[in-house]
Design an enzyme around this catalytic site. Structure first.
Site, PDB file in Angstrom:
ATOM      1  N   ARG A   1       7.211 -80.043  52.252  1.00  0.00           N
ATOM      2  CA  ARG A   1       6.939 -80.808  51.035  1.00  0.00           C
ATOM      3  C   ARG A   1       7.539 -80.190  49.778  1.00  0.00           C
ATOM      4  O   ARG A   1       8.215 -80.870  48.998  1.00  0.00           O
ATOM      5  CB  ARG A   1       5.422 -80.964  50.821  1.00  0.00           C
ATOM      6  CG  ARG A   1       4.822 -82.139  51.533  1.00  0.00           C
ATOM      7  CD  ARG A   1       3.417 -81.819  51.947  1.00  0.00           C
ATOM      8  NE  ARG A   1       3.458 -80.825  53.006  1.00  0.00           N
ATOM      9  CZ  ARG A   1       3.560 -81.128  54.299  1.00  0.00           C
ATOM     10  NH1 ARG A   1       3.543 -82.365  54.672  1.00  0.00           N
ATOM     11  NH2 ARG A   1       3.647 -80.190  55.219  1.00  0.00           N
ATOM     12  N   THR A   2       7.251 -78.919  49.544  1.00  0.00           N
ATOM     13  CA  THR A   2       7.666 -78.332  48.268  1.00  0.00           C
ATOM     14  C   THR A   2       9.191 -78.344  48.156  1.00  0.00           C
ATOM     15  O   THR A   2       9.754 -78.780  47.143  1.00  0.00           O
ATOM     16  CB  THR A   2       7.099 -76.912  48.125  1.00  0.00           C
ATOM     17  OG1 THR A   2       5.692 -76.972  48.334  1.00  0.00           O
ATOM     18  CG2 THR A   2       7.384 -76.340  46.748  1.00  0.00           C
TER      19      THR A   2
ATOM     20  N   LYS B   1      20.881 -58.739  54.915  1.00  0.00           N
ATOM     21  CA  LYS B   1      21.784 -57.586  54.969  1.00  0.00           C
ATOM     22  C   LYS B   1      21.235 -56.413  54.179  1.00  0.00           C
ATOM     23  O   LYS B   1      21.888 -55.397  54.032  1.00  0.00           O
ATOM     24  CB  LYS B   1      23.144 -57.968  54.361  1.00  0.00           C
ATOM     25  CG  LYS B   1      23.867 -59.070  55.067  1.00  0.00           C
ATOM     26  CD  LYS B   1      25.249 -59.219  54.409  1.00  0.00           C
ATOM     27  CE  LYS B   1      25.910 -60.531  54.750  1.00  0.00           C
ATOM     28  NZ  LYS B   1      27.016 -60.822  53.824  1.00  0.00           N
TER      29      LYS B   1
ATOM     30  N   HIS C   1       0.519 -71.135  43.254  1.00  0.00           N
ATOM     31  CA  HIS C   1       1.435 -72.239  43.593  1.00  0.00           C
ATOM     32  C   HIS C   1       1.293 -73.250  42.443  1.00  0.00           C
ATOM     33  O   HIS C   1       0.645 -74.282  42.579  1.00  0.00           O
ATOM     34  CB  HIS C   1       1.016 -72.834  44.933  1.00  0.00           C
ATOM     35  CG  HIS C   1       2.028 -73.728  45.571  1.00  0.00           C
ATOM     36  ND1 HIS C   1       3.079 -74.301  44.879  1.00  0.00           N
ATOM     37  CD2 HIS C   1       2.139 -74.165  46.855  1.00  0.00           C
ATOM     38  CE1 HIS C   1       3.785 -75.035  45.718  1.00  0.00           C
ATOM     39  NE2 HIS C   1       3.244 -74.975  46.917  1.00  0.00           N
TER      40      HIS C   1
ATOM     41  N   ARG D   1      10.363 -69.636  46.803  1.00  0.00           N
ATOM     42  CA  ARG D   1       9.131 -69.369  47.570  1.00  0.00           C
ATOM     43  C   ARG D   1       9.347 -68.077  48.339  1.00  0.00           C
ATOM     44  O   ARG D   1      10.369 -67.902  48.991  1.00  0.00           O
ATOM     45  CB  ARG D   1       8.840 -70.508  48.550  1.00  0.00           C
ATOM     46  CG  ARG D   1       7.727 -70.161  49.524  1.00  0.00           C
ATOM     47  CD  ARG D   1       7.301 -71.311  50.396  1.00  0.00           C
ATOM     48  NE  ARG D   1       6.548 -72.295  49.640  1.00  0.00           N
ATOM     49  CZ  ARG D   1       5.893 -73.312  50.209  1.00  0.00           C
ATOM     50  NH1 ARG D   1       5.899 -73.459  51.520  1.00  0.00           N
ATOM     51  NH2 ARG D   1       5.219 -74.179  49.469  1.00  0.00           N
TER      52      ARG D   1
HETATM   53  C1  NCD Z   1       0.730 -75.043  50.860  1.00  0.00           C
HETATM   54  C2  NCD Z   1       1.406 -73.714  50.606  1.00  0.00           C
HETATM   55  O1  NCD Z   1       2.551 -73.497  50.999  1.00  0.00           O
HETATM   56  O2  NCD Z   1       0.759 -72.899  49.969  1.00  0.00           O
HETATM   57  N1  NCD Z   1       1.582 -76.077  51.170  1.00  0.00           N
HETATM   58  C3  NCD Z   1       2.270 -76.760  50.192  1.00  0.00           C
HETATM   59  O3  NCD Z   1       3.016 -76.206  49.425  1.00  0.00           O
HETATM   60  N2  NCD Z   1       2.044 -78.069  50.090  1.00  0.00           N
HETATM   61  C4  NCD Z   1      -0.474 -74.953  51.681  1.00  0.00           C
HETATM   62  C5  NCD Z   1      -0.424 -74.356  53.061  1.00  0.00           C
HETATM   63  O4  NCD Z   1       0.591 -73.862  53.522  1.00  0.00           O
HETATM   64  O5  NCD Z   1      -1.477 -74.404  53.715  1.00  0.00           O
END
Ligand code: NCD
Length: 344
Positions: free
Chosen positions: A73-74, A103, A161, A124
């Site tokens: 999703r993100t 590396k 997040h 991320r």
């Molecule tokens: C979440 C995350 O990555 O923190 N997912 C997301 O970004 N929608 C939640 C999760 O992984 O449970």
């Protein structure tokens, strides 16, 4: 990386998004959220009506997505968001195994390489503090190159997040037309779940009156004390319990989460609590008829069997599809704003 959490303070938005890194919800005040949500609503209307203009908002801009942890999703919603406002996307989202970090390159160098190519980067990373570190080094690069590349956190280890919390609060306001007076219940892995850390803080920052947050988790997965202290500072009453039925019948928002299996060092510890909170149609039957059931996804067995999920998904109280779609609109608005679009 953790040292950057203490030593780097990102700039507050304070009505000016352009050129700002987005790494913690603490950068936002209510006015900033309202401004962003208004822009996201405008974009949503425009996309639905096929209005001209939106597809050109960020023409000539480049977004990089750099994900060192799994994401559907993100990552894709940021990519879709950038495409829908006319920008282009480059991606190193195959994770660490295909990047120079493999590396032995440091994040400090990887992020500055990306900063040389892109106008914004979504990062991320499994280590808390990485997005702060990225912001620090991108500031250093900006001094050298004379132009800014912003980093937007797409998940900072077990920390925050922020964009998920923004889309979650947007969805709550969409559904309830307010934040005031709501009973908001967050359930599951409140210790390792970064979405709930950011969402709880964002609700505090929104300054809603008469809103209560209930935290439902096994004792070993309670909300971190620093988040509770933050809520106390912001005058939000909260309640902690390990009994869902203490609060379920009064909850307006039920925000369910996955137990973050990958964060456990001891698998036995995960096994011991992973079945503690399972949403099923019979649990949902005890919720208010106008409650909203939310989940950041991905979901596993904590939302029941496939059959349970198929039933729940048809329930008008299930809001996770709205969350996903809204996420794209909120991210379109956010990208446009940090990249300097002022017409929204
Ligand atoms: C979440 C995350 O990555 O923190 N997912 C997301 O970004 N929608 C939640 C999760 O992984 O449970």
């Amino acid at each position: 990386m953790k040292q950057f959490l203490d030593s780097y303070t990102p700039q507050a938005i304070q009505g000016h998004y352009e050129g700002k890194h987005i790494i913690t919800v603490e950068q936002f005040h209510r006015d900033d959220m309202d401004e962003l949500f208004e822009a996201a609503r405008k974009i949503r209307r425009g996309v639905r009506r096929g209005e001209q203009g939106i597809p050109n908002l960020c023409a000539n801009k480049v977004l990089a997505t750099v994900f060192f942890e799994a994401s559907t999703r993100t990552d894709l919603s940021f990519q879709a968001a950038m495409s829908r406002i006319g920008g282009r996307v480059i991606s190193a989202s195959n994770g660490i195994s295909f990047s120079s970090l493999y590396k032995g390159e440091s994040i400090a160098d990887t992020i500055r390489a990306v900063g040389c190519y892109a106008d914004a980067v979504v990062l991320r990373h499994p280590n808390e503090g990485s997005s702060y570190q990225a912001a620090y080094y991108l500031d250093m690069l900006a001094e050298k190159l004379g132009r800014t590349t912003v980093v937007i956190s797409g998940g900072d280890g077990i920390g925050e997040h922020p964009t998920q919390a923004l889309l979650d609060l947007f969805t709550i306001i969409d559904a309830k037309e307010k934040v005031d007076g709501l009973n908001i219940t967050l359930v599951g892995d409140l210790k390792f779940g970064r979405t709930v850390h950011s969402l709880a803080k964002l609700i505090g920052l929104y300054g809603a009156s008469d809103t209560t947050i209930s935290f439902v988790s096994p004792p070993s997965l309670k909300m971190p004390q620093k988040v509770l202290d933050f809520l106390q500072c912001h005058g939000v009453p909260y309640y902690e319990t390990d009994d869902l039925f203490d609060v379920l019948a009064d909850s307006d928002i039920i925000y369910w989460t996955r137990v973050q299996e990958e964060r456990f060092e001891d698998k036995a510890e995960y096994e011991a609590i992973c079945n503690k909170f399972i949403m099923t149609p019979s649990v949902l039957a005890k919720a208010k008829p106008d409650a909203c059931l939310m989940h950041p996804l991905p979901r596993k067995h904590e939302m029941g069997t496939q059959e349970d999920q198929d039933i729940q998904d048809r329930d008008p109280r299930a809001y996770y599809f709205h969350q996903m779609e809204n996420g794209m609109f909120v991210r379109m608005a956010l990208l446009a704003k940090v990249l300097g679009v002022t017409s929204l």
